[in-house]
Design a protein around this motif. Structure first.
Motif, PDB file in Angstrom:
ATOM      1  N   MET A  35       5.274 -15.446   0.279  1.00 42.75           N
ATOM      2  CA  MET A  35       4.301 -14.354   0.238  1.00 42.75           C
ATOM      3  C   MET A  35       2.873 -14.899   0.149  1.00 42.75           C
ATOM      4  O   MET A  35       1.955 -14.351   0.736  1.00 42.75           O
ATOM      5  N   GLU A  38       1.737 -15.970   3.551  1.00 39.50           N
ATOM      6  CA  GLU A  38       1.391 -14.817   4.397  1.00 39.50           C
ATOM      7  C   GLU A  38       0.107 -14.142   3.920  1.00 39.50           C
ATOM      8  O   GLU A  38      -0.732 -13.724   4.721  1.00 39.50           O
ATOM      9  N   ALA A  39      -0.047 -14.040   2.605  1.00 38.62           N
ATOM     10  CA  ALA A  39      -1.239 -13.362   2.075  1.00 38.62           C
ATOM     11  C   ALA A  39      -2.506 -14.153   2.409  1.00 38.62           C
ATOM     12  O   ALA A  39      -3.544 -13.577   2.765  1.00 38.62           O
ATOM     13  N   ALA A  42      -3.426 -13.714   5.970  1.00 41.24           N
ATOM     14  CA  ALA A  42      -4.102 -12.421   6.213  1.00 41.24           C
ATOM     15  C   ALA A  42      -5.602 -12.550   5.907  1.00 41.24           C
ATOM     16  O   ALA A  42      -6.446 -11.963   6.599  1.00 41.24           O
ATOM     17  N   TRP A 253       0.214  -9.773  -1.789  1.00 36.81           N
ATOM     18  CA  TRP A 253       0.998  -9.512  -0.583  1.00 36.81           C
ATOM     19  C   TRP A 253       1.361  -8.019  -0.494  1.00 36.81           C
ATOM     20  O   TRP A 253       1.198  -7.387   0.554  1.00 36.81           O
ATOM     21  N   ALA A 254       1.804  -7.458  -1.607  1.00 42.55           N
ATOM     22  CA  ALA A 254       2.212  -6.040  -1.606  1.00 42.55           C
ATOM     23  C   ALA A 254       0.999  -5.140  -1.330  1.00 42.55           C
ATOM     24  O   ALA A 254       1.088  -4.165  -0.574  1.00 42.55           O
ATOM     25  N   THR A 255      -0.145  -5.495  -1.902  1.00 45.85           N
ATOM     26  CA  THR A 255      -1.352  -4.679  -1.700  1.00 45.85           C
ATOM     27  C   THR A 255      -1.774  -4.724  -0.232  1.00 45.85           C
ATOM     28  O   THR A 255      -2.193  -3.718   0.350  1.00 45.85           O
ATOM     29  N   GLN A 256      -1.650  -5.912   0.359  1.00 48.49           N
ATOM     30  CA  GLN A 256      -2.033  -6.035   1.775  1.00 48.49           C
ATOM     31  C   GLN A 256      -1.119  -5.211   2.687  1.00 48.49           C
ATOM     32  O   GLN A 256      -1.548  -4.728   3.733  1.00 48.49           O
ATOM     33  N   ARG A 257       0.174  -5.052   2.280  1.00 52.00           N
ATOM     34  CA  ARG A 257       1.080  -4.222   3.098  1.00 52.00           C
ATOM     35  C   ARG A 257       0.599  -2.763   3.072  1.00 52.00           C
ATOM     36  O   ARG A 257       0.595  -2.079   4.061  1.00 52.00           O
ATOM     37  N   LEU A 258       0.171  -2.313   1.882  1.00 45.50           N
ATOM     38  CA  LEU A 258      -0.246  -0.914   1.753  1.00 45.50           C
ATOM     39  C   LEU A 258      -1.633  -0.687   2.341  1.00 45.50           C
ATOM     40  O   LEU A 258      -1.899   0.333   2.975  1.00 45.50           O
ATOM     41  N   PRO A 260      -3.926  -2.716   4.622  1.00 40.76           N
ATOM     42  CA  PRO A 260      -4.228  -3.899   5.435  1.00 40.76           C
ATOM     43  C   PRO A 260      -5.733  -4.065   5.657  1.00 40.76           C
ATOM     44  O   PRO A 260      -6.491  -3.101   5.564  1.00 40.76           O
TER      45      PRO A 260
END
Ligand SMILES: Cc1ncc(COP(=O)(O)O)c(C=O)c1O
Length: 393
Positions: A35, A38-39, A42, A253-258, A260
């Protein structure tokens, strides 16, 4: 500079924390390491970097330390230059690394003075220029595009400290000068950005990115008791810190999914709204005889202003004392401002008759929450009330 983490970041962090992953070695947190990769990618993509080397850190200080450490490996003994409004951490880090440090004055619009920088570059002993996009005190933006142009004449490295302001590259309402600076980011050598400032993360989440992945060679080290489980990259192999909270990577990572990092997305709109709030408060301050607005309007979402008693000749001393009283009265009304001692040259000439140099204690406000724009009227009413009380003192 306080912004509560997004609920998804809080939930993701606490769920991950029940395992307490450690992103030092892959065995410490396989999922959280993936993660993090990936983060960080981003973040690099947000700055239009097709490739990069980077990782999360405990915060902006350590991330800047790594960037200047790499600078010191590439140009041993050469000076680090940063503006007099850069975060104090740069001169301290230079001291830790044993590098000479030079402070470059800012011009009246609070941006690095290019003429002075060029004089320094001519001497040939500057290895790295730290360019701040979003200074801590007032959110000013150094003219990165023009500093890059100097690289045609002088060899030096550029490190961007965007710990505070990095995410504003997504904003759609920046001034043309600030936009030009942000648009030049892809050409720099390294960037620091703090997700724990504007990225909706709990503390303990900074990031450093390098444009050239080959600098990974400087991190090379062996640890027979750490990196034995896999030939894949262990994040500790490209980081100076060893143990780090894997939960930070999971939360980011989770915040970026929600939310972007897209232009005109919800995340970007939150930044636009903070900048609009700062511009609106600045407009009101500039048209009120009890306040002195600086020469340059706010570039991001931080603003500062001086106080003055109408019908009197303001001096730095009376203005500073009044600012302190307004600060105290405002706190009593639950309006929590800040104070900052800043050069008089940031205000229009003649603002303090007979005082062209020196400093004045200013009031300062960081409007970094998207709700601040909707709250401008109540903020203004409380500031008005606090100022009335302070002037009766
Ligand atoms: C521009 C800038 N650089 C570096 C730092 C230091 O970051 P941290 O407090 O996360 O260590 C800050 C903190 O406010 C900052 O604004």
């Amino acid at each position: 500079m306080l912004k509560p983490p997004h609920p998804i970041a809080r939930a993701a962090y606490s769920l991950a924390m029940s395992v307490n992953p450690n992103n030092h070695a892959l065995d410490g947190g396989r999922a959280s390491s993936a993660m993090e990769v990936e983060a960080v990618a981003a973040l690099a993509k947000m700055f239009s970097w097709p490739q990069h080397l980077g990782h999360l850190s405990s915060g902006g200080t350590f991330a800047n330390l790594e960037a200047l450490w790499i600078a010191s490996q590439l140009a041993p003994g050469k000076k680090i230059a940063a503006s007099d409004q850069a975060h104090y951490t740069h001169s301290r880090i230079s001291g830790v690394l044993g590098l000479p440090f030079v402070s470059v004055p800012t011009d009246p619009t609070v941006r690095m003075d290019l003429a002075v920088l060029e004089d320094l570059l001519q001497a040939g002993d500057i290895g790295t220029v730290v360019v701040t996009l979003g200074t801590t005190a007032i959110g000013s933006v150094d003219p990165l595009d023009q500093i890059l142009a100097l690289q045609k004449r002088y060899p030096f490295r550029i490190h961007v400290d965007a710990a505070y302001g990095g995410y504003f590259t997504l904003a759609s309402n920046l001034s043309p000068e600030a936009r030009r600076a942000y648009d030049a980011i892809p050409q720099v050598d390294s960037i620091v950005i703090d997700p724990h400032k504007h990225g909706l993360q709990p503390y303990g989440c900074g990031a450093v990115l390098f444009r050239d992945p080959a600098i990974g060679r400087f991190y090379k080290h062996d640890s027979p008791y750490t990196y034995f489980s896999s030939k894949d990259l262990h994040l500790g192999e490209i980081s100076l810190e060893c143990s780090r909270a894997g939960a930070s990577a999971v939360a980011l990572w989770a915040t970026q999914r929600l939310l972007p990092y897209t232009h005109n997305g919800d995340f970007a709109r939150g930044l636009d709204s903070g900048h609009s709030a700062a511009l609106e408060l600045n407009r009101r301050l500039a048209s009120d005889p009890r306040f002195l607005a600086p020469l340059a309007p706010p570039q991001l979402d931080i603003l500062f202003w001086a106080a003055r008693a109408p019908q009197t000749r303001p001096t730095p001393e009376t203005s500073s004392a009044l600012a302190q009283r307004i600060f105290d009265e405002a706190a009593g009304l639950d309006l929590h401002l800040a104070l900052a001692t800043l050069p008089i040259r940031f205000f229009p000439a003649g603002s303090f008759p007979g005082h062209a140099t020196g400093t004045v204690t200013c009031l300062r406000s960081v409007l970094m929450k998207p709700e601040h724009l909707a709250w401008i009227d109540p903020i203004w009413q409380r500031l008005d009330q606090a100022t009335t009380r302070a002037l009766q003192f």
